[in-house]
Design an enzyme around this catalytic site. Sequence first.
Site, PDB file in Angstrom:
ATOM      1  N   GLU A  17       4.620  16.398   0.218  1.00  0.00           N
ATOM      2  CA  GLU A  17       5.312  17.520   0.509  1.00  0.00           C
ATOM      3  C   GLU A  17       4.150  18.641  -0.076  1.00  0.00           C
ATOM      4  OE1 GLU A  17       5.741  20.985   0.277  1.00  0.00           O
ATOM      5  OE2 GLU A  17       7.446  21.145  -0.636  1.00  0.00           O
TER       6      GLU A  17
ATOM      7  N   GLU B 228      -3.166  23.320   1.785  1.00  0.00           N
ATOM      8  CA  GLU B 228      -3.527  23.783   0.254  1.00  0.00           C
ATOM      9  C   GLU B 228      -4.058  22.267   0.395  1.00  0.00           C
ATOM     10  OE1 GLU B 228       0.309  23.924  -0.961  1.00  0.00           O
ATOM     11  OE2 GLU B 228       0.461  26.006  -1.271  1.00  0.00           O
TER      12      GLU B 228
HETATM   13  N1  SAH Z   1       7.267  17.453  -4.320  1.00  0.00           N
HETATM   14  C1  SAH Z   1       7.396  18.462  -4.152  1.00  0.00           C
HETATM   15  C2  SAH Z   1       6.593  19.828  -5.445  1.00  0.00           C
HETATM   16  C3  SAH Z   1       5.566  19.668  -3.759  1.00  0.00           C
HETATM   17  S1  SAH Z   1       4.812  21.476  -4.460  1.00  0.00           S
HETATM   18  C4  SAH Z   1       8.604  18.846  -3.885  1.00  0.00           C
HETATM   19  O1  SAH Z   1       8.892  19.106  -2.606  1.00  0.00           O
HETATM   20  O2  SAH Z   1       9.571  19.335  -4.437  1.00  0.00           O
HETATM   21  C5  SAH Z   1       3.067  20.373  -3.952  1.00  0.00           C
HETATM   22  C6  SAH Z   1       2.902  19.610  -5.540  1.00  0.00           C
HETATM   23  O3  SAH Z   1       1.719  18.546  -5.056  1.00  0.00           O
HETATM   24  C7  SAH Z   1       1.384  20.513  -6.318  1.00  0.00           C
HETATM   25  O4  SAH Z   1       2.278  20.544  -7.408  1.00  0.00           O
HETATM   26  C8  SAH Z   1       0.168  20.171  -6.114  1.00  0.00           C
HETATM   27  O5  SAH Z   1       0.351  20.364  -7.477  1.00  0.00           O
HETATM   28  C9  SAH Z   1       0.483  18.746  -6.124  1.00  0.00           C
HETATM   29  N2  SAH Z   1      -0.712  18.150  -5.514  1.00  0.00           N
HETATM   30  C10 SAH Z   1      -1.082  18.881  -4.040  1.00  0.00           C
HETATM   31  N3  SAH Z   1      -2.375  17.904  -3.477  1.00  0.00           N
HETATM   32  C11 SAH Z   1      -2.113  16.537  -4.348  1.00  0.00           C
HETATM   33  C12 SAH Z   1      -3.401  16.124  -4.319  1.00  0.00           C
HETATM   34  N4  SAH Z   1      -3.921  15.596  -3.220  1.00  0.00           N
HETATM   35  N5  SAH Z   1      -2.809  15.199  -5.604  1.00  0.00           N
HETATM   36  C13 SAH Z   1      -2.057  14.673  -6.126  1.00  0.00           C
HETATM   37  N6  SAH Z   1      -1.112  15.914  -6.342  1.00  0.00           N
HETATM   38  C14 SAH Z   1      -1.159  17.342  -5.385  1.00  0.00           C
END
Ligand code: SAH
EC number: 2.1.1.321
Length: 685
Positions: free
Chosen positions: A144, A153
């Site tokens: 996500e 993002e």
């Molecule tokens: N999966 C959770 C949070 C989603 S928010 C949910 O659905 O509730 C997205 C998260 O991904 C954030 O905490 C961000 O720090 C992390 N993130 C984004 N890109 C990333 C990457 N390439 N590798 C590791 N973490 C990542």
Amino acid sequence: MKTFCGRANPTTGSMEWTEEDENYDYHQEIARSRYADMLHDKDRNVKYYQGIRAAVSRVKERGEKAIVLDIGTGTGLLSMMAASAGADFCYAIEVFKPMANAAVKIVEKNGFCDKIKVINKHSTEVTVGPDGDMQCRANILVTELFDTELIGEGALPTYEHAHKYLVQEGCEAVPHRATVYVQLVESKRMWSWNKLFPVHVEAEDGEKIIVSPSEMENCPGVPSVCDIQLNQMPSSDFTILSNVMTMFSVDFSKPVRSASTCYRVQLEPVKSGKAQIVLSWWDIDMDPSGMINCTMAPYWVKSTSAFQWRDHWMQCVYFLPNEEPVLQGEKVYLTACRDEYSVWYKLQKARGEEEDKADVRVESPVCRCQAHLLWNRPRFGELNDQNRTCQYIKSLTKVLKTDSVCLCISDGSLLPVLAHYLGAKQVHPSKIDLYHPDEFFKANHLEDKIKIIEFFFELLTSSLLEDKKISVLVGEPFFTTSLLPWHNLYFWYARTAMTSHLTSNVTVLPQSASLHMMIVEFQDLWRIRSPCGTCEGFDVQTMDDMIKNSLNFRESKEAEPHPLWEYPCKSLSDPQLVLTFDFRETVPQHCLSTEGSVNLLRKGKSHGAVLWMEYHLAADISVSTGLMQVSNEKGNCEWNPHCKQAVYFFSSVIESETLSDLPSAVTYAINFNTKTGEIAMDFKL
Ligand code: SAH
């Protein structure tokens, strides 16, 4: 380790760098993060869970072990869903250390330690192999990583890498596919966020029209997305020119390419008009069948039953480089281009069949006029608000005389031009970052008439003013560095610092400002600060505690800025004047504080207090940057659509179902620290 944080100082109007504890950034990020909002997004959570269950069963049906890669695990939620759905093992990747730590605790608390491995790395750093982070490649990819624009993002490069190095060919992806939709509209309101409209000034010697330079007229603007709660835009504020079209989609179960590309659709306008804006949103299908769909479609597109409020995903407004007339039924091409992180649009009249695909490439727009870099979208809207301009014109007319020497203090303001047309003998705009002033004055043939003074107010000298004293000091006031409403009090500090250059009977416009406050119940905004407890059966209280801890970091009793026209609320109290600031006098040495109580008049949940400034331009003429009116007996509020208001969320909410059990009042203590320019507040329910 120490980190440096930039913050505008409202007493000097400039950016200052302060050394902060290394935890500072973390706490800011967590306290203001969207994790709580995501966990409250029931529609999203339910659909992810359904999609994950379906993916796990498809893999199991093939007789394979279900190995999950969850990129950006946050709280660990999606991995816990996968483990509950029967996945054999989950690799939960999270780059943000405090979140990875939280995920470890949450996973443990929910009893999934043996099924979920949390890895605190960026996914592109993750290794696979017997000694690697992952034993083997995964066959289920759960993520996500989307923002309102879908790709902002960095979802595309992350997927591209994951398919190359971290997952098996033919893996199941949840979501399976994302689709971006567009609709072409004409909207004076939204277009006013992108172009400066001619400003009409009724002067003594006839009507004058302030125009923008052609460079600005033809400027394609900036590619940064304008994301808003489109559901708060009434249908009377735009005209639909096309049906909803699918612009492009991305299949996440196949290798993803992040390299720049363009997509083109042909559309047939359903109405003639001026094509100005592309409205856009996306949906995600959690599984290949398309039966589990989560959509951001706005109210006029989707059935009301599907409605879920959320702030972490909204809708996008894209401005076409120029407005184009379109005719009903006469085909046009809409091109979307994207790089790894952003999307932009261009409209072209239909051409022959033989059109070369390569022709379609559109360069990312680059602002040539600088205005799009200095004025943000709400600021454009504010400058285009002719009602507001009228109030300034009326009050300038009252105070300006033919021998007035006028100095303007505001960023990128039209006040100098207004003051000139309204008869001031000599006008000096200030502040160096006035948008391309030379071009602007040239377009209006004012280049010899208005002298810009480049100075910081401490450095203003009599010679810069040609040994004249300022008889009229004006400001909107507006400064680009202001975050909260009272940061524009920088005007007062500037006025104080230049006292020796003012005539003894100087007129200051606005003559004063006042801070107002009202207790409100939010329709939805309360969710972003409300604890979750459990989410789809998983205990995520650790996250709640972490957010609470970050909010309490340094006991910051801080208000936060929100554009309330996007976040409906109803008033539970009358608006109350709490502090006044007299610009005719200098800033006092002592703090300004007030205490009092405000009566609750309506039943409802007291989620917080809203604070805003009103500027008293001249006798009987005021402009509000907050409440415009309370529109009905229910207490629905109408807010200034160009400004952010300050919201102070109460840590506990008082609730009253009936008027009789209504606590009668909320008490408050508000303190304006004249040394720092900040306002601290405390409320007791
Ligand atoms: N999966 C959770 C949070 C989603 S928010 C949910 O659905 O509730 C997205 C998260 O991904 C954030 O905490 C961000 O720090 C992390 N993130 C984004 N890109 C990333 C990457 N390439 N590798 C590791 N973490 C990542």
